[in-house]
Motif scaffolding. Sequence first.
Motif, PDB file in Angstrom:
ATOM      1  N   GLU A  15     -51.074   8.425  -8.494  1.00 27.76           N
ATOM      2  CA  GLU A  15     -52.363   8.260  -7.275  1.00 27.76           C
ATOM      3  C   GLU A  15     -52.221   7.711  -5.970  1.00 27.76           C
ATOM      4  OE1 GLU A  15     -55.110   5.934  -9.781  1.00 27.76           O
ATOM      5  OE2 GLU A  15     -55.509   6.742 -11.632  1.00 27.76           O
ATOM      6  N   ALA A  16     -51.752   7.276  -6.183  1.00 23.41           N
ATOM      7  CA  ALA A  16     -50.999   6.379  -4.454  1.00 23.41           C
ATOM      8  C   ALA A  16     -50.327   8.049  -3.982  1.00 23.41           C
ATOM      9  CB  ALA A  16     -50.237   5.411  -4.079  1.00 23.41           C
ATOM     10  N   LEU A  17     -49.516   8.658  -4.676  1.00 19.30           N
ATOM     11  CA  LEU A  17     -48.534   9.599  -4.155  1.00 19.30           C
ATOM     12  C   LEU A  17     -49.599  11.277  -4.017  1.00 19.30           C
ATOM     13  CD1 LEU A  17     -44.975   9.596  -6.023  1.00 19.30           C
ATOM     14  CD2 LEU A  17     -45.576   9.046  -3.834  1.00 19.30           C
ATOM     15  N   ALA A  18     -50.341  11.290  -4.930  1.00 16.25           N
ATOM     16  CA  ALA A  18     -51.665  12.327  -4.828  1.00 16.25           C
ATOM     17  C   ALA A  18     -51.967  11.780  -3.480  1.00 16.25           C
ATOM     18  CB  ALA A  18     -52.555  12.709  -5.723  1.00 16.25           C
ATOM     19  N   ARG A  19     -52.055  11.126  -3.337  1.00 13.52           N
ATOM     20  CA  ARG A  19     -53.271  10.593  -1.555  1.00 13.52           C
ATOM     21  C   ARG A  19     -52.506  10.684  -0.849  1.00 13.52           C
ATOM     22  NH1 ARG A  19     -54.299   6.327  -2.506  1.00 13.52           N
ATOM     23  NH2 ARG A  19     -53.519   4.728  -1.936  1.00 13.52           N
ATOM     24  N   LEU A  20     -50.959  10.548  -0.277  1.00 11.77           N
ATOM     25  CA  LEU A  20     -50.239  10.373   0.454  1.00 11.77           C
ATOM     26  C   LEU A  20     -48.973  11.226   0.768  1.00 11.77           C
ATOM     27  CD1 LEU A  20     -48.979   5.869   0.129  1.00 11.77           C
ATOM     28  CD2 LEU A  20     -50.866   7.089   1.714  1.00 11.77           C
ATOM     29  N   ASN A  21     -49.406  12.071  -0.416  1.00  7.10           N
ATOM     30  CA  ASN A  21     -48.426  13.420  -0.101  1.00  7.10           C
ATOM     31  C   ASN A  21     -48.965  14.861  -0.838  1.00  7.10           C
ATOM     32  OD1 ASN A  21     -46.173  15.105  -0.253  1.00  7.10           O
ATOM     33  ND2 ASN A  21     -45.532  14.084  -1.751  1.00  7.10           N
ATOM     34  N   PRO A  22     -50.481  14.958  -0.450  1.00  5.16           N
ATOM     35  CA  PRO A  22     -51.595  15.668  -1.327  1.00  5.16           C
ATOM     36  C   PRO A  22     -50.658  17.305  -1.429  1.00  5.16           C
ATOM     37  CG  PRO A  22     -51.850  15.598   1.091  1.00  5.16           C
ATOM     38  CD  PRO A  22     -51.279  14.886   0.401  1.00  5.16           C
ATOM     39  N   ASP A  23     -49.564  17.491  -0.251  1.00  6.99           N
ATOM     40  CA  ASP A  23     -48.836  18.314  -1.099  1.00  6.99           C
ATOM     41  C   ASP A  23     -48.169  18.936  -2.422  1.00  6.99           C
ATOM     42  OD1 ASP A  23     -51.264  19.797   0.832  1.00  6.99           O
ATOM     43  OD2 ASP A  23     -49.101  19.321   2.616  1.00  6.99           O
ATOM     44  N   ASP A  24     -48.012  17.445  -2.533  1.00  5.80           N
ATOM     45  CA  ASP A  24     -46.990  17.440  -3.683  1.00  5.80           C
ATOM     46  C   ASP A  24     -45.421  18.173  -3.339  1.00  5.80           C
ATOM     47  OD1 ASP A  24     -45.634  16.226  -6.084  1.00  5.80           O
ATOM     48  OD2 ASP A  24     -46.754  18.077  -7.134  1.00  5.80           O
ATOM     49  N   ARG A  25     -45.617  17.532  -2.430  1.00  2.53           N
ATOM     50  CA  ARG A  25     -43.911  18.521  -1.918  1.00  2.53           C
ATOM     51  C   ARG A  25     -42.927  17.190  -2.381  1.00  2.53           C
ATOM     52  NH1 ARG A  25     -44.131  19.254   4.569  1.00  2.53           N
ATOM     53  NH2 ARG A  25     -41.505  19.650   4.120  1.00  2.53           N
ATOM     54  N   ARG A  26     -41.387  17.882  -1.554  1.00  2.00           N
ATOM     55  CA  ARG A  26     -40.926  16.942  -1.688  1.00  2.00           C
ATOM     56  C   ARG A  26     -40.013  15.716  -0.938  1.00  2.00           C
ATOM     57  NH1 ARG A  26     -34.523  17.099  -2.094  1.00  2.00           N
ATOM     58  NH2 ARG A  26     -33.789  15.772  -4.388  1.00  2.00           N
ATOM     59  N   ILE A  27     -39.867  14.210  -1.397  1.00  3.94           N
ATOM     60  CA  ILE A  27     -40.191  13.557  -1.005  1.00  3.94           C
ATOM     61  C   ILE A  27     -39.152  12.451  -1.002  1.00  3.94           C
ATOM     62  CG2 ILE A  27     -42.470  12.914  -0.779  1.00  3.94           C
ATOM     63  CD1 ILE A  27     -42.036  10.609  -2.651  1.00  3.94           C
ATOM     64  N   GLY A  28     -38.477  11.496   0.130  1.00  2.60           N
ATOM     65  CA  GLY A  28     -37.463  10.232   0.371  1.00  2.60           C
ATOM     66  C   GLY A  28     -37.738   9.385  -0.157  1.00  2.60           C
ATOM     67  N   LEU A  29     -37.014   8.534  -1.335  1.00  2.37           N
ATOM     68  CA  LEU A  29     -36.675   6.986  -1.357  1.00  2.37           C
ATOM     69  C   LEU A  29     -36.118   6.257  -0.264  1.00  2.37           C
ATOM     70  CD1 LEU A  29     -38.902   8.288  -3.322  1.00  2.37           C
ATOM     71  CD2 LEU A  29     -37.960   6.486  -4.943  1.00  2.37           C
ATOM     72  N   ALA A  30     -36.678   5.439   0.376  1.00  2.00           N
ATOM     73  CA  ALA A  30     -35.448   3.880   0.865  1.00  2.00           C
ATOM     74  C   ALA A  30     -35.215   3.210   0.244  1.00  2.00           C
ATOM     75  CB  ALA A  30     -36.186   4.201   1.933  1.00  2.00           C
ATOM     76  N   VAL A  31     -33.895   2.915  -0.605  1.00  2.00           N
ATOM     77  CA  VAL A  31     -33.865   1.958  -1.820  1.00  2.00           C
ATOM     78  C   VAL A  31     -32.612   1.054  -1.174  1.00  2.00           C
ATOM     79  CG1 VAL A  31     -33.567   1.142  -4.246  1.00  2.00           C
ATOM     80  CG2 VAL A  31     -35.082   3.541  -3.112  1.00  2.00           C
ATOM     81  N   SER A  32     -32.907  -0.479  -0.905  1.00  2.00           N
ATOM     82  CA  SER A  32     -32.559  -0.558  -0.894  1.00  2.00           C
ATOM     83  C   SER A  32     -31.113  -1.598  -1.484  1.00  2.00           C
ATOM     84  CB  SER A  32     -32.700  -2.399   0.406  1.00  2.00           C
ATOM     85  OG  SER A  32     -33.525  -2.805  -0.403  1.00  2.00           O
ATOM     86  N   GLY A  33     -31.971  -1.805  -3.302  1.00  3.35           N
ATOM     87  CA  GLY A  33     -31.456  -2.024  -3.956  1.00  3.35           C
ATOM     88  C   GLY A  33     -32.036  -3.374  -4.712  1.00  3.35           C
ATOM     89  N   GLY A  34     -33.305  -4.518  -4.054  1.00  4.13           N
ATOM     90  CA  GLY A  34     -33.764  -5.079  -3.937  1.00  4.13           C
ATOM     91  C   GLY A  34     -34.764  -4.595  -4.641  1.00  4.13           C
ATOM     92  N   PRO A  35     -35.451  -5.797  -5.558  1.00  2.00           N
ATOM     93  CA  PRO A  35     -36.457  -5.680  -6.685  1.00  2.00           C
ATOM     94  C   PRO A  35     -37.932  -4.487  -5.989  1.00  2.00           C
ATOM     95  CG  PRO A  35     -36.407  -7.864  -5.904  1.00  2.00           C
ATOM     96  CD  PRO A  35     -35.298  -7.505  -5.468  1.00  2.00           C
ATOM     97  N   ASP A  36     -38.083  -4.841  -5.022  1.00  2.00           N
ATOM     98  CA  ASP A  36     -39.078  -3.659  -4.869  1.00  2.00           C
ATOM     99  C   ASP A  36     -39.158  -2.653  -4.663  1.00  2.00           C
ATOM    100  OD1 ASP A  36     -40.310  -6.141  -3.743  1.00  2.00           O
ATOM    101  OD2 ASP A  36     -40.257  -6.746  -2.564  1.00  2.00           O
ATOM    102  N   SER A  37     -37.950  -2.361  -3.393  1.00  3.21           N
ATOM    103  CA  SER A  37     -37.602  -0.826  -3.328  1.00  3.21           C
ATOM    104  C   SER A  37     -36.980  -0.132  -5.174  1.00  3.21           C
ATOM    105  CB  SER A  37     -36.512  -1.064  -2.862  1.00  3.21           C
ATOM    106  OG  SER A  37     -35.101  -1.918  -2.601  1.00  3.21           O
ATOM    107  N   MET A  38     -36.164  -1.030  -5.893  1.00  2.00           N
ATOM    108  CA  MET A  38     -35.601  -0.415  -7.403  1.00  2.00           C
ATOM    109  C   MET A  38     -37.396   0.042  -8.178  1.00  2.00           C
ATOM    110  SD  MET A  38     -32.282  -0.246  -7.206  1.00  2.00           S
ATOM    111  CE  MET A  38     -32.394  -0.511  -9.003  1.00  2.00           C
ATOM    112  N   ALA A  39     -37.646  -0.775  -8.146  1.00  3.57           N
ATOM    113  CA  ALA A  39     -39.084  -0.722  -8.288  1.00  3.57           C
ATOM    114  C   ALA A  39     -39.890   0.334  -8.010  1.00  3.57           C
ATOM    115  CB  ALA A  39     -39.908  -1.690  -8.244  1.00  3.57           C
TER     116      ALA A  39
END
Length: 314
Positions: A15-39
Amino acid sequence: MSEGPPPELVARFREALARLNPDDRRIGLAVSGGPDSMAMLLLAHAAIPGRFAVATVDHGLRPEAADECALVQAACEARGIECAVLSVSVGEGNVQAEAREVRYGALCGWADGTGLAAIATAHHADDQAETFLMRLNRGSGVAGLAGVREVNFPPNFDCRIIRPVLHFRRAELAQVVADEAVVHDPSNKDPRFDRVAIRQNLEGCDWLDPLAIARSASIVAEAYEAVEAYADLLWPQAVRSEGETYVLTPVPAREMNRRLLARVLDKLGGRPRGGDVARLLMKLEAGEGGNVAGVLARVKRGEWVLGPEPARRT
């Protein structure tokens, strides 16, 4: 691998992504390996499989950095997710600020080169509450109390940052990675850092609600956007350029004078810190001059004249 995140958290993430990326385009995730970004990675894999790529940044500041990037790569490889390792060099000075600058530069370059619509970071509600209270304790104004935005564009970079887990609690994200290998940064337990001290006090305070504080920060952010829009309207009426200087005619609303003054400093290349703008505003209101971040300000016939500080003689 675990069985996957709880379905209700996946639904909220979608639901959050539908609001933030309504066009459903491909996005990138910044992942550090910490619990928050891995989740966030695991939630994305469950909610939008094949619609995202991952990047992890190696700042080279700690010996463990390469192993942490390898952990992210392994998690992605096990799930068939594209993962890039971005190596950067951090200069001297304010290491945290410099690291943030080069990290965003690398992530934005990666996103632009691979045609990604936005970069998602894993800031959550507890981060937002900690930021709000930390800045409140420092006497910050509207801009500072607005905290982390759900969508923003980092200064000096042409890329969009989204925060799809901004309304999730830290404990909810920890639940997602309960059975996963993650990185635990020891500095996150060091009370010498303001944020850690705030975090530890929040954990022991049952009458403060981080979600409510995060909502307040969101409301302040909306107020900040309204103030900025009004400043856009006032700028051509209250500010004019004269050669290398800018002349600001004060307006009745003090907050607007603060906003306009900050913009003039930015135009002149000044990078004020902390309460520099507020202190300069008080001096100008009192009919005094001052200098901030290489900008000299003075009062002339009721107007405020700002220009580059003269070069010092050697």
